[in-house]
Enzyme design. Structure first.
Site, PDB file in Angstrom:
ATOM      1  N   PRO A  79       0.827  -1.209   0.000  1.00 16.90           N
ATOM      2  CA  PRO A  79       0.000   0.000   0.000  1.00 16.90           C
ATOM      3  C   PRO A  79       0.861   1.258   0.000  1.00 16.90           C
ATOM      4  O   PRO A  79       1.925   1.279   0.623  1.00 16.90           O
ATOM      5  CB  PRO A  79      -0.771  -0.092   1.319  1.00 16.90           C
ATOM      6  CG  PRO A  79      -0.614  -1.465   1.813  1.00 16.90           C
ATOM      7  CD  PRO A  79       0.577  -2.057   1.157  1.00 16.90           C
ATOM      8  N   GLU A  83      11.537   0.402  27.621  1.00 22.20           N
ATOM      9  CA  GLU A  83      12.156   0.985  26.426  1.00 22.20           C
ATOM     10  C   GLU A  83      13.678   0.880  26.470  1.00 22.20           C
ATOM     11  O   GLU A  83      14.314   0.644  25.446  1.00 22.20           O
ATOM     12  CB  GLU A  83      11.726   2.439  26.234  1.00 22.20           C
ATOM     13  CG  GLU A  83      10.236   2.642  25.970  1.00 22.20           C
ATOM     14  CD  GLU A  83       9.683   1.787  24.836  1.00 22.20           C
ATOM     15  OE1 GLU A  83      10.434   1.507  23.869  1.00 22.20           O
ATOM     16  OE2 GLU A  83       8.519   1.364  24.928  1.00 22.20           O
TER      17      GLU A  83
HETATM   18  P1  ADP Z   1      -1.288   2.996  -3.739  1.00 21.87           P
HETATM   19  O1  ADP Z   1      -2.368   3.150  -4.752  1.00 21.87           O
HETATM   20  O2  ADP Z   1      -0.173   2.113  -4.192  1.00 21.87           O
HETATM   21  O3  ADP Z   1      -1.768   2.601  -2.387  1.00 21.87           O
HETATM   22  P2  ADP Z   1      -1.111   5.799  -4.072  1.00 21.87           P
HETATM   23  O4  ADP Z   1      -0.892   5.919  -5.515  1.00 21.87           O
HETATM   24  O5  ADP Z   1      -2.493   6.018  -3.602  1.00 21.87           O
HETATM   25  O6  ADP Z   1      -0.602   4.410  -3.536  1.00 21.87           O
HETATM   26  O7  ADP Z   1      -0.109   6.771  -3.334  1.00 21.87           O
HETATM   27  C1  ADP Z   1      -0.534   7.691  -2.369  1.00 21.87           C
HETATM   28  C2  ADP Z   1       0.285   8.950  -2.442  1.00 21.87           C
HETATM   29  O8  ADP Z   1       1.636   8.707  -2.079  1.00 21.87           O
HETATM   30  C3  ADP Z   1       0.354   9.550  -3.809  1.00 21.87           C
HETATM   31  O9  ADP Z   1      -0.727  10.377  -4.048  1.00 21.87           O
HETATM   32  C4  ADP Z   1       1.663  10.321  -3.766  1.00 21.87           C
HETATM   33  O10 ADP Z   1       1.482  11.575  -3.170  1.00 21.87           O
HETATM   34  C5  ADP Z   1       2.514   9.498  -2.857  1.00 21.87           C
HETATM   35  N1  ADP Z   1       3.398   8.607  -3.621  1.00 21.87           N
HETATM   36  C6  ADP Z   1       3.395   7.264  -3.584  1.00 21.87           C
HETATM   37  N2  ADP Z   1       4.346   6.753  -4.386  1.00 21.87           N
HETATM   38  C7  ADP Z   1       4.950   7.803  -4.972  1.00 21.87           C
HETATM   39  C8  ADP Z   1       6.005   7.938  -5.920  1.00 21.87           C
HETATM   40  N3  ADP Z   1       6.629   6.879  -6.435  1.00 21.87           N
HETATM   41  N4  ADP Z   1       6.362   9.174  -6.291  1.00 21.87           N
HETATM   42  C9  ADP Z   1       5.736  10.244  -5.767  1.00 21.87           C
HETATM   43  N5  ADP Z   1       4.752  10.204  -4.895  1.00 21.87           N
HETATM   44  C10 ADP Z   1       4.349   8.996  -4.478  1.00 21.87           C
HETATM   45 ZN    ZN Z   2       7.981  -2.857  23.690  1.00 27.19          ZN
END
Ligand code: ADP
Ligand code: ZN
Ligand code: MG
Length: 588
Positions: free
Chosen positions: A192, A413
């Site tokens: 994710p 910790e």
């Molecule tokens: P996924 O669909 O894989 O869960 P998303 O495309 O929804 O991830 O990513 C969420 C946000 O994280 C994007 O809108 C962007 O701002 C940031 N992000 C994730 N990967 C990148 C990347 N390779 N380059 C720039 N921004 C990224």
């Molecule tokens: Zn712990």
């Protein structure tokens, strides 16, 4: 639609309330009447005082005298009653004197109740029709997707694999003239927040075609058939535009491997999946429609989805490596006022961060800088944001924490931190704190793992030891009866790790190199033996942890005191604190 409904509803509601008020007033106005015995009434009749009698069917009848007064008396209910009165020259009315005051509001009240009922029924019909109807399909096309490949940092291989899709969308005829078949479906898979949605958007943006996005869970509805019909509508809509990118997030919600155990209830999913497959084989390559789907795990998907002609191109989107993280940081810091930030260092510190996590790190830092009104984002904002992203916000109100609890957390910790120094010296210990976070942790120890492609068995064991050290420190200090629930989260991690080592990674003895998930359910697996092996391994690691802590008890005490005093220790503090005892322990 909602506004209209409430406007129409208001009218009958007002009428209803008004008529209720009238009814009540009418009743009160006529309530203060007197009651006389029937014999008294008869004497009034004899004295010719009576002007009108209202003979109704109710148990009481109303009598109006000539002097304007009136009273109730009992209804004799004899057949001749009316005739007798008439003979004596008394007017007889068969309607109640309050008739108009009652009937009209009552009629109005029932009218408004019926109207309200009809209006409500209609609007709910609209709603339930909408559920199935075309209009409710919330896949709205985004026509000018404001994303390009420049917005996707890193993931060069993935970008390369989707570049020809863009060419194809721009010029499908060229591809068909060579007899090349474009994949109709592409699956993007990976953790994710790695940018799967972003990449799909970028494809649509680069090719300048509309982008239709829906999530697999949108298709899984209570009503059978809704999912399938939504799929058909989605494709119909997309086709009406000619070229398009259709994006289905969380495809696993409809395309999960079918297992025989859940026979019922999966019918809806099957219908939806079949509709999707039918739609995909329905359009031909020249049309210029590409279906992109995203999932966190490719191995969960039904093989029917992955066959040639369907989703036959699979592109892995990985967590960014250090170079990619630097690019993502630069990308998200662009257009923001940036002060003295060592981007290279932050790229290093953010190992195992996804793109989304880096984005949220930068965003938190920007928020902190803004709150402080400092003019630009500085390293200290990034530091604070880093802790927030990893552990949540610090609890502001900490007065209620008892000294005893603080002490327990500090030992716990310190245990983690000490073990981390002794057995995982390569992981940089960046922060130890006993300030509770809003995420529920009493305190936490942050270490930055080295980037690496694989984690070997030795490393995994050492990580488990660090996780066990919190409880071990509690036990050594306060005795086995005083251990707390504070290690709950640690044990969740260690249990998962050891179980995966034995059952998935071929690092145990009971299963050897076999992978438990791949064994069919008909095989008699000795689960008890597996659990026993996990438990034995954890037990022996735990006793090793205990002896390391005991050997370094003096350092543990020193660290704990420092923590209680300062609440948070950073990398430099820890280095200073351990200057005289920084030998590394060899783990057997
Ligand atoms: P996924 O669909 O894989 O869960 P998303 O495309 O929804 O991830 O990513 C969420 C946000 O994280 C994007 O809108 C962007 O701002 C940031 N992000 C994730 N990967 C990148 C990347 N390779 N380059 C720039 N921004 C990224
Ligand atoms: Zn712990
Ligand atoms: Mg996504």
């Amino acid at each position: 639609m909602k506004k209209l409904k409430s406007k129409y509803l208001a009218i009958p509601i007002i009428i209803g309330v008004l008529s209720l008020v009238l009814l009540v007033i009418g009743n009160i106005a006529f309530q203060d009447k007197d009651y006389k015995l029937y014999v008294d009434f008869q004497s009034d009749v004899a004295a010719k005082k009576v002007s009108t009698v209202y003979v109704t069917n109710s148990p009481k009848i109303r009598v109006k005298l000539k002097d304007g007064k009136s009273y109730d008396t009992d209804n004799p209910r004899t057949d001749k009653f009316k005739e007798e009165l008439l003979n004596k020259g008394i007017k007889v009315s068969e309607q109640s004197p309050t008739y108009l005051y009652e009937v009209i509001p009552a009629a109005m009240l029932s009218f408004s109740i019926v109207t309200i009922a009809i209006l409500l029924m209609r609007s709910s019909k609209v709603a339930s029709k909408g559920l199935r109807g075309v209009d409710s399909l919330d896949a709205t096309a985004v026509d000018n997707v404001p994303f390009t490949f420049n917005d996707v940092a890193g993931n060069e291989e993935a970008k390369e694999s989707v570049k020809d899709l863009v060419d194809f969308l721009k010029n499908p005829d060229k591809f068909t003239s060579y007899g090349a078949r474009m994949p109709k479906g592409i699956i993007l898979y990976g953790d994710p927040g790695t940018g799967k949605t972003l990449l799909a958007k970028a494809v649509a943006g680069e090719a300048n075609v509309p982008f239709y996005a829906m999530s697999g869970s949108d298709f899984v509805q209570v009503y059978v058939g809704v999912g399938a019909s939504r799929i058909r509508q989605l494709f119909k809509k997309a086709r009406s535009h000619g070229k398009a990118v259709i994006f289905i997030d969380e495809i696993d919600a409809i395309g999960k491997k079918r297992d025989n155990s859940t026979a019922g209830g999966s019918e809806e999913k099957d219908q939806t999946l079949n509709a999707l497959l039918t739609e995909m084989s329905g359009f031909n390559e020249k049309e210029g429609i590409i279906v992109m789907a995203a999932t966190n795990r490719l191995d969960m998907l039904d093989s029917a989805l992955l066959r040639p002609g369907r989703f036959d191109r699979h592109i892995e989107i990985t967590l960014p490596d250090i170079a990619a993280r630097e690019k993502i940081l630069v990308l998200h810091l662009k257009n923001k006022p940036v002060g003295e930030i060592n981007i290279k260092e932050w790229a290093q510190k953010t190992s195992y961060f996804s793109g989304a996590k880096i984005e949220s790190l930068v965003n938190e830092a920007a928020i902190l800088a803004c709150k402080e009104d400092s003019g630009s984002i500085e390293d200290r904002h990034m530091d604070k944001a880093f802790s927030i992203v990893l552990a949540g916000h610090e609890k502001i109100n900490r007065d209620h924490i008892k000294d005893k609890d603080k002490q327990i957390t500090a030992y716990h910790e310190s245990g983690h931190a000490l073990l981390s120094l002794k057995v995982l010296p390569m992981d940089k210990l960046s922060k130890v704190t006993i300030i509770p976070s809003t995420k529920g942790a009493g305190g936490y120890t942050l270490s930055i793992p080295e980037d690496s492609l694989y984690q070997n068995k030795d490393y995994l064991k050492r990580r488990i030891m660090v996780l066990l050290a919190g409880r071990a420190a509690e036990e050594i200090t306060f005795g086995p009866e005083s251990i707390t629930t504070g290690a709950y989260n640690d044990f969740q991690h260690t249990t998962k790790m050891i179980y995966n080592m034995v059952t998935q990674y071929g690092m145990g003895n009971t299963l050897g190199l076999l992978n438990l998930s791949e064994l069919s359910s008909s095989v008699n697996v000795n689960h008890e033996a597996i659990i026993e092996e996990c438990k034995d391994t954890i037990d022996s690691l735990y006793s090793e942890v205990r002896s390391i802590l005991t050997e370094n008890k003096e350092l543990l005490e020193r660290m704990t005191s420092a923590l209680i005093e300062k609440e948070t220790l950073f990398y430099e503090d820890i280095i200073e604190l351990t200057a005289d005892n920084n030998s590394v322990v060899q783990v057997s």
